[in-house]
Each structure stands twice: as structure tokens, then as C-alpha cells.
Design a protein around this motif. Structure first.
Motif, PDB file in Angstrom:
ATOM      1  N   MET A   1       0.832  -1.210   0.000  1.00 39.78           N
ATOM      2  CA  MET A   1       0.000   0.000   0.000  1.00 39.78           C
ATOM      3  C   MET A   1       0.863   1.255   0.000  1.00 39.78           C
ATOM      4  SD  MET A   1      -3.123  -1.115  -0.146  1.00 39.78           S
ATOM      5  CE  MET A   1      -2.413  -2.412  -1.201  1.00 39.78           C
ATOM      6  N   LEU A   2       1.964   1.247   0.745  1.00 44.59           N
ATOM      7  CA  LEU A   2       2.862   2.416   0.784  1.00 44.59           C
ATOM      8  C   LEU A   2       3.566   2.628  -0.548  1.00 44.59           C
ATOM      9  CD1 LEU A   2       4.427   1.983   4.356  1.00 44.59           C
ATOM     10  CD2 LEU A   2       2.828   3.748   3.617  1.00 44.59           C
ATOM     11  N   ILE A   3       3.963   1.534  -1.180  1.00 41.05           N
ATOM     12  CA  ILE A   3       4.620   1.638  -2.491  1.00 41.05           C
ATOM     13  C   ILE A   3       3.657   2.240  -3.512  1.00 41.05           C
ATOM     14  CG2 ILE A   3       5.554   0.316  -4.429  1.00 41.05           C
ATOM     15  CD1 ILE A   3       6.659  -1.662  -2.303  1.00 41.05           C
ATOM     16  N   GLY A   4       2.441   1.709  -3.564  1.00 44.38           N
ATOM     17  CA  GLY A   4       1.448   2.227  -4.488  1.00 44.38           C
ATOM     18  C   GLY A   4       1.151   3.696  -4.236  1.00 44.38           C
ATOM     19  N   LYS A   5       1.032   4.052  -2.964  1.00 46.47           N
ATOM     20  CA  LYS A   5       0.756   5.446  -2.612  1.00 46.47           C
ATOM     21  C   LYS A   5       1.871   6.371  -3.045  1.00 46.47           C
ATOM     22  CE  LYS A   5       0.309   8.274   1.559  1.00 46.47           C
ATOM     23  NZ  LYS A   5       0.233   8.234   3.030  1.00 46.47           N
ATOM     24  N   ASN A   6       3.109   5.974  -2.821  1.00 49.37           N
ATOM     25  CA  ASN A   6       4.242   6.840  -3.174  1.00 49.37           C
ATOM     26  C   ASN A   6       4.428   6.964  -4.687  1.00 49.37           C
ATOM     27  OD1 ASN A   6       5.952   7.807  -0.702  1.00 49.37           O
ATOM     28  ND2 ASN A   6       5.286   5.736  -0.184  1.00 49.37           N
ATOM     29  N   ILE A   7       4.173   5.894  -5.416  1.00 51.02           N
ATOM     30  CA  ILE A   7       4.244   5.974  -6.882  1.00 51.02           C
ATOM     31  C   ILE A   7       3.188   6.950  -7.399  1.00 51.02           C
ATOM     32  CG2 ILE A   7       3.859   4.696  -9.016  1.00 51.02           C
ATOM     33  CD1 ILE A   7       5.125   2.270  -7.661  1.00 51.02           C
ATOM     34  N   ALA A   8       1.964   6.835  -6.866  1.00 51.66           N
ATOM     35  CA  ALA A   8       0.884   7.743  -7.265  1.00 51.66           C
ATOM     36  C   ALA A   8       1.225   9.189  -6.896  1.00 51.66           C
ATOM     37  CB  ALA A   8      -0.423   7.316  -6.616  1.00 51.66           C
ATOM     38  N   LEU A   9       1.874   9.395  -5.744  1.00 54.78           N
ATOM     39  CA  LEU A   9       2.255  10.747  -5.311  1.00 54.78           C
ATOM     40  C   LEU A   9       3.309  11.356  -6.227  1.00 54.78           C
ATOM     41  CD1 LEU A   9       2.418  10.459  -1.409  1.00 54.78           C
ATOM     42  CD2 LEU A   9       0.897  11.928  -2.740  1.00 54.78           C
ATOM     43  N   VAL A  10       4.262  10.546  -6.647  1.00 59.83           N
ATOM     44  CA  VAL A  10       5.324  11.048  -7.527  1.00 59.83           C
ATOM     45  C   VAL A  10       4.735  11.498  -8.866  1.00 59.83           C
ATOM     46  CG1 VAL A  10       7.378  10.406  -8.843  1.00 59.83           C
ATOM     47  CG2 VAL A  10       7.165   9.723  -6.444  1.00 59.83           C
ATOM     48  N   ILE A  11       3.883  10.637  -9.452  1.00 57.43           N
ATOM     49  CA  ILE A  11       3.252  10.995 -10.728  1.00 57.43           C
ATOM     50  C   ILE A  11       2.384  12.240 -10.560  1.00 57.43           C
ATOM     51  CG2 ILE A  11       1.645  10.207 -12.511  1.00 57.43           C
ATOM     52  CD1 ILE A  11       2.557   7.336 -11.870  1.00 57.43           C
ATOM     53  N   TYR A  12       1.628  12.286  -9.475  1.00 56.03           N
ATOM     54  CA  TYR A  12       0.781  13.446  -9.189  1.00 56.03           C
ATOM     55  C   TYR A  12       1.624  14.715  -9.072  1.00 56.03           C
ATOM     56  CZ  TYR A  12      -1.777  16.732  -6.207  1.00 56.03           C
ATOM     57  OH  TYR A  12      -2.335  17.869  -5.667  1.00 56.03           O
ATOM     58  N   GLY A  13       2.758  14.619  -8.366  1.00 56.30           N
ATOM     59  CA  GLY A  13       3.607  15.789  -8.166  1.00 56.30           C
ATOM     60  C   GLY A  13       4.140  16.360  -9.467  1.00 56.30           C
ATOM     61  N   PHE A  14       4.608  15.480 -10.367  1.00 62.70           N
ATOM     62  CA  PHE A  14       5.125  15.951 -11.657  1.00 62.70           C
ATOM     63  C   PHE A  14       4.044  16.668 -12.464  1.00 62.70           C
ATOM     64  CE2 PHE A  14       8.696  12.831 -11.291  1.00 62.70           C
ATOM     65  CZ  PHE A  14       9.715  13.736 -11.512  1.00 62.70           C
ATOM     66  N   LEU A  15       2.897  16.017 -12.593  1.00 62.34           N
ATOM     67  CA  LEU A  15       1.835  16.562 -13.441  1.00 62.34           C
ATOM     68  C   LEU A  15       1.143  17.766 -12.810  1.00 62.34           C
ATOM     69  CD1 LEU A  15       0.227  13.239 -14.731  1.00 62.34           C
ATOM     70  CD2 LEU A  15       1.893  14.696 -15.888  1.00 62.34           C
ATOM     71  N   MET A  16       0.952  17.727 -11.496  1.00 59.71           N
ATOM     72  CA  MET A  16       0.260  18.821 -10.827  1.00 59.71           C
ATOM     73  C   MET A  16       1.090  20.094 -10.849  1.00 59.71           C
ATOM     74  SD  MET A  16      -2.632  19.411  -9.504  1.00 59.71           S
ATOM     75  CE  MET A  16      -3.404  20.750  -8.590  1.00 59.71           C
ATOM     76  N   GLY A  17       2.415  19.944 -10.749  1.00 56.88           N
ATOM     77  CA  GLY A  17       3.292  21.129 -10.806  1.00 56.88           C
ATOM     78  C   GLY A  17       3.185  21.838 -12.142  1.00 56.88           C
ATOM     79  N   ASP A  18       3.221  21.063 -13.218  1.00 52.45           N
ATOM     80  CA  ASP A  18       3.089  21.661 -14.550  1.00 52.45           C
ATOM     81  C   ASP A  18       1.712  22.296 -14.725  1.00 52.45           C
ATOM     82  OD1 ASP A  18       5.635  20.830 -15.160  1.00 52.45           O
ATOM     83  OD2 ASP A  18       4.979  18.970 -16.147  1.00 52.45           O
TER      84      ASP A  18
END
Length: 419
Positions: free
Chosen positions: A59-76
Motif C-alpha cells: 500500500m505504501l509503495i502504491g501510494k508513493n508511486i501515485a504521489l510522484v506521478i501526481y507531483g510531476f503533473l500537478m506542478g506543470d
């Protein structure tokens, strides 16, 4: 496309965070019972919970992967919104705005709200989302296993611990919570399962004191040591009891008890068949009283008040009944304590009824205290006097009319709850 991916990342973050907190917050006994059911979901739950550390890691791995993708796209995306509005900031302020907006969105939707929701409905949601959670568990299985292995090596090599271990034990609190949930689902007029009631009694057992279950001084059937054996025999026949307490001169000086079986020995006097009793204080826990009586092979204990006088008596049967409920035989009195709901919110109660019992059965929320245990005790403790028949008493939201009373005690009251 980017907005769609961001939304999915938020949903996945909420899912992973929620399942993590649901697994931690769910009642382990409830899960074990669900796992024993012969259905598809029970098999999935068994797989998910056979190695808790790997499930949490997945669950932590899935959450962190989703957070990383979210961070890249949300910043742009935030930068595009800022430029479209027409604002121009330095690189520092751009990064700060990206961080603040992205953090507020992720914390509000995927962290705070999801964790609160999954924590409140942990038992239900861990079943509802068991199948997708198991899919991600399998998908991240080898990665989570590698992380667990690395952490175990570090813990064992550098911190000298035993590494990850699975706890197979349930806490008393978890059992209590599960039983409380089961009891709350029972309608007022329904019969509660005896197994559930016994478990509840067992959980409460360690906190029950002798004064809570004793036969009070005013109801003790006793005889003087120097009375005749014939009088003792007549009292056995009259009461139907198997044991009668014996005192010397006054009830405050109990010297033992006599068992009816010993009358077959044709004793010349009561003293020749007298069996010693144990003396214990009012505040002793009944679990300790039972250990004492069992150890000394006695079945009756005299409860002493703070001044050394007789407050009441308890027997092994009284203690057993606290666990298994009332055990009636052919000699028990048919008289029952009155407990009746006359109208909605209006009750007729014997004052000998326990406050705790009334609260559990009728959801009355009467204040509980160590100063009293019964409804009569609650009234007397609040009024500081013994009310008489016909008196009307108001204590907080509770309105009492004394229906029956003597100079020494209240016996029956009509109780109304004021809104």
C-alpha cells in the motif's frame, strides 16, 4: 489527459492511504471471523492478512508511486494556470505556489478525508475493497518483499532486533469492541446470544468488586450459634437454602455457616457442624475473592465494611452467576425484580436493579459511581436521605416517583426521563 491522470492519482492515493489505515484500525477479531466464512471474499482477506507487513508495504509503495506521478503533473498544471491568469513570479515563488496548491489538494482529498472515512468504517471498507487491494498486493509483491528483506537485514545487523514479526494475538480491547458492536445490533426486545453475553461478562469480570454482587446485610438469612439444631432444621426447610450463616450474638460477628447435608450427622449442637468462612473487604475484586475461596476450599465469604462490620456475603455461586448469568434451582424464589417500560420514556423499576444493567438494557445513561451500584443507591446518594412513598424527586434529567418504600429503603420507583 493530464487532468484525468491527476484525478486517478488522487483516487489511488486515497485508496492506498485508506486501506492502510483500515487494516490498522479494523477489529482483528472481526477479520478473523470473516476469514472463517466459506466465500470468495474470505479467501481474499486471508491472503491479504497472512503477512501484514507485506500488505502495508504494498500500500505504501502504491501510494508513493501515485504521489510522484501526481507531483510531476500537478506542478506543470499549476504553472499553466498561473500563466493563463496572467501572473508572473520568480522561480522561488512558482515552486512555493506549486507546493502549497498541490499539498492542500492531496492532503484534503487523498490523506485527511480518506483516512478519516476509512478509519470510521474500517471493518466494512476493508471487505469492500479487498479484491482491488489484493490485485495491487500481487502487483507490488516482489518489490515489497525486497523492501521488507532489506529492512530486516538492517534491523537485525545494525539494531540487533528480530526483524519483522507477525503478531497472532488479539487484545482485550479488540474483543471488547467487537462484543460491544454485536450487542449494539441487538434490538431491545430481542434475546441476546448467550455466548456474546458470557464474553461480555468475562470482559467485565476483572473490574467487578465483591460489594457489587454480594447479598446485602439486610437480606442475609442467619442464625445464632446458640440456637437449637431443631430451629436450624426448621429454617432450612422454610428457606430451601443449602447453607445458612451462623453468628455469635450479632450479625456483625459471623463465625461460620452450616450446610444442610450436615444435619444428617444428627449433631447435638450447631457448633459441632460449623464450617469456617473467609473474611474479605468490600473493595476486593471478585476474581481475587474466587481465587481465595478456591485456594482455601471455602464456598462462602463474609464482606466487611470499612469499620469491620458485616456488609454482606458472597458465595462461589454468586461469582459463577456473574459470568454465566442467573442459575436458578427449585428452591430459588419466584419473585422477580420489576423492570417495565410503562409508556415511551416512562419506566417502573425495582431499586435493587443495577445502574450498569439498566444503562446497558434501556440506554438510560444514568451516572455510574463507586459510591453506589443500584438504582436505589443512586437516588439515596443524590438526595442524601431515604425518600418515602409518594415523594417526587428530580435528579438531573431523571424524574422519580417513589411507589413503594419503607423507613429503611426504597423498593419501587416510577422513572421518567426529561428531554
Amino acid at each position: 489527459m493530464e487532468i484525468g491522470i491527476i484525478v486517478w492519482c488522487l483516487i489511488l492515493c486515497a485508496f492506498f492511504s485508506g486501506m492502510e489505515i483500515a487494516f490498522v484500525s479494523s477489529n482483528k477479531i472481526y477479520l478473523e471471523i470473516e476469514k472463517k466464512q466459506d466465500n470468495f471474499i474470505s479467501k481474499i482477506l486471508s491472503k491479504l492478512t497472512e503477512n501484514p507487513s507485506k500488505f502495508i508495504a504494498a500500500m505504501l509503495i502504491g501510494k508513493n508511486i501515485a504521489l510522484v506521478i501526481y507531483g510531476f503533473l500537478m506542478g506543470d498544471l499549476v504553472m499553466i494556470w498561473i500563466e493563463n491568469i496572467g501572473f508572473h513570479f520568480s522561480d522561488f515563488w512558482n515552486v512555493l505556489l506549486q507546493t502549497i496548491i498541490s499539498a492542500i489538494l492531496i492532503l484534503a482529498t487523498a490523506e485527511f478525508l480518506s483516512k478519516v472515512f476509512f478509519q470510521i468504517y474500517a471493518n466494512i471498507l476493508i471487505k469492500v475493497f479487498a479484491l482491488p487491494a489484493y490485485g495491487f498486493y500481487l502487483f507490488f509483491y516482489y518489490l515489497s518483499s525486497s523492501i521488507i528483506w532489506i529492512s530486516d537485514v538492517i534491523l537485525i545487523k545494525f539494531f540487533k532486533t528480530k526483524g519483522d514479526q507477525v503478531s497472532l494475538y488479539f487484545s482485550k480491547a479488540e474483543l471488547g469492541n467487537y462484543i460491544t458492536e454485536q450487542m449494539s445490533t441487538v434490538e431491545k426486545n430481542d434475546e441476546m446470544d448467550s455466548e456474546i453475553q458470557i464474553f461480555q461478562n468475562a470482559l467485565d469480570f476483572s473490574g467487578v468488586k465483591a460489594r457489587d454482587i454480594m447479598t446485602p446485610r439486610t437480606e442475609i438469612v442467619a442464625m445464632d450459634l446458640f440456637d437449637s439444631v431443631t430451629d436450624l432444621k426448621d429454617l432450612f426447610i422454610e428457606t430451601g437454602y443449602s447453607k445458612i450463616v451462623i453468628f455469635s450474638n450479632s450479625i456483625d460477628d459471623i463465625v461460620g455457616y452450616v450446610h444442610s447435608f450436615d444435619l444428617f450427622k444428627k449433631p447435638k449442637n450447631i457448633n459441632s457442624i460449623l464450617i469456617p468462612v473467609e473474611f474479605v473487604p468490600e473493595t476486593i475484586f471478585i476474581k481475587d475473592a474466587m481465587n481465595l475461596l478456591t485456594k482455601k476450599r471455602k464456598s462462602v465469604a463474609v464482606i466487611l465494611d470499612e469499620y469491620g462490620g458485616t456488609s454482606g456475603i458472597i458465595t462461589i455461586e454468586d461469582i459463577v452467576e456473574e459470568l454465566f448469568g442467573e442459575i436458578e434451582d427449585e428452591h430459588d424464589s419466584d419473585e422477580e425484580l420489576t423492570e417495565e417500560e410503562v409508556e415511551d420514556g416512562i419506566y417502573l423499576f425495582s431499586t435493587r436493579l443495577d445502574v450498569e444493567y439498566l444503562n446497558q438494557t434501556y440506554k438510560l445513561d444514568i451516572p455510574e459511581s463507586d459510591s453506589y451500584g443500584t438504582l436505589g443507591g443512586f437516588i439515596v446518594d443524590s438526595t442524601k436521605e431515604i425518600p418515602q412513598k409518594g415523594d417526587i424527586i428530580t435528579i438531573g434529567n431523571y424524574h422519580f416517583i417513589i411507589e413503594e418504600a419503607t423507613n429503611k429503603k426504597i423498593e419501587l420507583v416510577k422513572m421518567t426521563i426529561k428531554e
